[in-house]
Design an enzyme around this catalytic site. Structure first.
Site, short mmCIF file in Angstrom:
data_model
loop_
_atom_site.label_atom_id
_atom_site.label_comp_id
_atom_site.label_asym_id
_atom_site.label_seq_id
_atom_site.Cartn_x
_atom_site.Cartn_y
_atom_site.Cartn_z
CB CYS A 104 -23.02 -32.12 9.62
SG CYS A 104 -22.10 -33.45 8.80
N GLY A 105 -24.14 -31.28 7.04
CA GLY A 105 -24.45 -31.24 5.62
C GLY A 105 -24.23 -32.57 4.92
#
Length: 149
Positions: A65-66
């Site tokens: 994810c980020g």
């Protein structure tokens, strides 16, 4: 090794490179999405890798994810999943050697592609030590999952 790989939109740009490297290294890789940079919800991909492991389709997983944080929180909600966010090589092997982690979470906005590949390679090659103190600690965690105090 059978490895599931999944990402939300923040991790998507790094996913293909990781899958390619894992495949070229002889691993059997399952791509569990996402397949674009369109906004999606990371808990859905945490569920996908957790189910792949818990159902025996994968031995380990890489979840992107980020930041690596949200996906890790979500993955750890599944009984039997031990996820760790790793942004350095020490954590990538120690998480397996000491904690028998079966999901490594990466923040695609935190680590560059070359470091990410180093982390993945380190995680995949690491083995659980099986030392008594680590088995004892993992047993306590399993007790938490069962609701034991």
């Amino acid at each position: 090794m059978r490895i599931a790989v999944a990402a939300d939109h923040g991790g998507y740009p790094l996913k293909a490179r990781i899958i390619r490297d894992l495949t070229e290294s002889g691993n059997e890789v399952s791509d569990l999405g996402t397949n674009s940079t369109d906004a999606v919800d990371y808990p859905d991909y945490a569920r996908a890798v957790a189910e792949a492991i818990l159902e025996g389709r994968s031995e380990r997983a890489i979840l992107l994810c980020g930041s690596g944080a949200g996906a890790c929180v979500a993955a750890n909600k599944f009984r039997g999943i031990r996820a760790a966010t790793c942004h350095d090589v020490f954590s990538a092997h120690q998480a397996v050697e000491d904690d028998d982690c079966n999901v490594m979470c990466l923040g695609a906005r935190i680590v560059g592609p070359e470091l990410a590949l180093d982390l993945v390679r380190t995680y995949v090659s690491a083995k659980f030590s099986g030392l008594e103190r680590h088995r004892r600690r993992l047993e306590k965690i399993r007790g938490f999952e069962k609701g034991d105090s």
